[in-house]
Design a protein around this motif. Structure first.
Motif, PDB file in Angstrom:
ATOM      1  N   MET A 154       0.855  -1.184   0.000  1.00 12.76           N
ATOM      2  CA  MET A 154       0.000   0.000   0.000  1.00 12.76           C
ATOM      3  C   MET A 154       0.896   1.240   0.000  1.00 12.76           C
ATOM      4  N   CYS A 155       0.746   2.109  -0.992  1.00 13.42           N
ATOM      5  CA  CYS A 155       1.546   3.323  -1.115  1.00 13.42           C
ATOM      6  C   CYS A 155       0.716   4.507  -0.626  1.00 13.42           C
ATOM      7  N   VAL A 156       1.219   5.199   0.383  1.00 18.77           N
ATOM      8  CA  VAL A 156       0.437   6.276   1.008  1.00 18.77           C
ATOM      9  C   VAL A 156       1.137   7.629   0.939  1.00 18.77           C
ATOM     10  N   GLY A 157       2.302   7.693   0.306  1.00 22.78           N
ATOM     11  CA  GLY A 157       3.063   8.947   0.282  1.00 22.78           C
ATOM     12  C   GLY A 157       2.446  10.009  -0.611  1.00 22.78           C
ATOM     13  N   GLN A 158       2.732  11.268  -0.309  1.00 28.77           N
ATOM     14  CA  GLN A 158       2.234  12.387  -1.095  1.00 28.77           C
ATOM     15  C   GLN A 158       3.295  12.923  -2.055  1.00 28.77           C
ATOM     16  N   HIS A 159       4.554  12.539  -1.838  1.00 28.96           N
ATOM     17  CA  HIS A 159       5.650  13.029  -2.668  1.00 28.96           C
ATOM     18  C   HIS A 159       6.183  11.896  -3.542  1.00 28.96           C
ATOM     19  N   ALA A 160       6.721  12.273  -4.694  1.00 30.17           N
ATOM     20  CA  ALA A 160       7.316  11.294  -5.598  1.00 30.17           C
ATOM     21  C   ALA A 160       8.594  10.732  -4.987  1.00 30.17           C
ATOM     22  N   ARG A 177      -0.668  -0.612  -4.564  1.00 32.26           N
ATOM     23  CA  ARG A 177      -1.945   0.099  -4.589  1.00 32.26           C
ATOM     24  C   ARG A 177      -1.801   1.402  -3.816  1.00 32.26           C
ATOM     25  N   ARG A 178      -2.288   2.451  -4.407  1.00 27.03           N
ATOM     26  CA  ARG A 178      -2.192   3.755  -3.751  1.00 27.03           C
ATOM     27  C   ARG A 178      -3.481   4.046  -2.992  1.00 27.03           C
ATOM     28  N   SER A 179      -3.347   4.527  -1.750  1.00 27.84           N
ATOM     29  CA  SER A 179      -4.516   4.835  -0.925  1.00 27.84           C
ATOM     30  C   SER A 179      -4.115   5.823   0.152  1.00 27.84           C
ATOM     31  N   ASP A 180      -5.106   6.227   0.955  1.00 32.07           N
ATOM     32  CA  ASP A 180      -4.786   7.076   2.099  1.00 32.07           C
ATOM     33  C   ASP A 180      -4.329   6.187   3.254  1.00 32.07           C
ATOM     34  N   ARG A 181      -3.724   6.802   4.260  1.00 32.20           N
ATOM     35  CA  ARG A 181      -3.146   6.029   5.352  1.00 32.20           C
ATOM     36  C   ARG A 181      -4.172   5.210   6.135  1.00 32.20           C
TER      37      ARG A 181
END
Length: 366
Positions: A56-62, A99-103
């Motif tokens: 699960m990817c939760v970061g806001q920066h590249a 998968r990208r999501s919020d924390r």
């Protein structure tokens, strides 16, 4: 009187045997079901290995991971994810699903077992979040961190690796002896103990005593039928495992037969003691499950009992099912003979005889 007694014993054995084979449920659970388990688990654990992890990817920066996914990842529109597959012919393939999501959503996925690890960022630097006591999470972190560090070397190994192809090291080789011993235990506990308790509750034992029946003949006949059915069950499982997975008995067949008989004696003693005075089926069910379930969990039928804490191993090795299963595996996979199984066979036999004697002293017919 002897011929009469022998004729009684023969008639009782035939009657109980016919009664057993006329029950389709008994034949299925005793003969077919263990083969289905061995096929299912054997296929699951003998196929080409492929490790799958969900991240699960939760970061806001590249981050560097985002850049790598642009190059190596393949979009999975159906699951709104990106898949990175690493081929390795020697150690098996590794597949990461990102998968990208919020924390909060990622935390819930981790709690539910839907994800193995969470990847965030701190000013562009990767941060890994996972349960340190979860081996799957640790493995996901180890593989992913190495992959991010050097994706060019993914799928390659620095050292020469020669996979073991020896007989006896596969999971199916570990499983089959355990299924045989588990079958011995369940067949005797339910086929002997439960049958006696059920007939006592229905007043059938009292009726049989009222006939000119030599009492020990009934118990001996039931034991004989259980032994015969266990032999048939074991042979079917051994033949199926040989034909489907090429599982071979590497040790002495005579030693295997001796240990097999000792195991039957041990569990017969337990079964007779449990059913000696119990007259209610509900109570009998409770006692049978109380004996079976701990051994099923602890004795290493499906997975090694060495995963349990060190302080518990001494007790686990004392369990009848553990001794029987360890002995069977040593014959199947390590080439053991009479010398190696002499002690466990003697202990199991003495244990069974002692409990059988005690059970017969306490036995009531009504």
């Amino acid at each position: 009187m002897k011929p009469l007694q022998n004729n009684q014993l023969y008639r009782l054995i035939v009657a109980f045997f016919l009664e057993t084979i006329r029950e389709p449920e008994s034949l299925f659970w005793g003969m077919v079901f263990p083969v289905l388990i061995s096929i299912g688990l054997g296929l699951a654990f003998t196929q080409k290995t492929e490790s799958k992890f969900t991240v699960m990817c939760v970061g806001q920066h590249a981050t560097r991971l985002d850049s790598l996914l642009t190059v190596y990842g393949k979009p999975d529109a159906k699951h709104d994810a990106s898949v990175w597959r690493i081929e390795n012919q020697t150690l098996g393939n590794t597949v990461f699903t990102f998968r990208r999501s919020d924390r909060p959503t990622a935390i819930i996925a981790l709690k539910r077992g839907e994800a193995d690890i969470i990847v965030g960022d701190s000013l562009g630097e990767l941060q890994y979040h996972f349960d340190p006591f979860n081996s799957q999470g640790q493995l996901a972190y180890t593989k992913l961190a190495a992959l991010v560090k050097s994706p060019e070397t993914a799928g390659r190994t620095d050292a020469s690796i020669s996979p073991l192809t020896l007989k006896g090291v596969r999971y199916i080789d570990f499983l089959v002896p355990g299924l045989i011993t588990y079958g011995i235990m369940t067949s005797i506990m339910w086929g002997l103990s439960y049958t006696i308790i059920e007939r006592r509750s229905q007043k059938l034992l009292r009726r049989m005593v009222a006939t000119p029946m030599y009492k020990p003949n009934m118990i001996i006949s039931m034991m004989s039928v259980r032994l015969l059915m266990n032999i048939i069950d074991a042979l079917i499982l051994i033949v199926a495992a040989r034909l489907i997975f090429d599982v071979r008995i590497q040790g002495n067949i005579g030693a295997l037969a001796t240990l097999f008989l000792a195991g039957n004696i041990a569990f017969t003693g337990i079964a007779v003691l449990i059913s000696a005075r119990t007259s209610k089926i509900e109570v009998g069910n409770g006692w049978i499950n109380a004996v079976q379930m701990p051994m099923l969990i602890l004795s290493g039928v499906f997975f090694s009992y060495h995963n349990f804490p060190e302080w518990s191993l001494g007790f686990i090795r004392m369990l009848p099912l553990t001794a029987l299963t360890d002995g069977f595996r040593s014959i199947f996979n390590e080439g053991a003979g009479f010398v190696e199984i002499l002690m466990p066979s003697a202990v199991l036999t003495a244990f069974g005889v002692a409990l059988f004697s005690l059970g017969m002293k306490l036995f009531k017919w009504y």
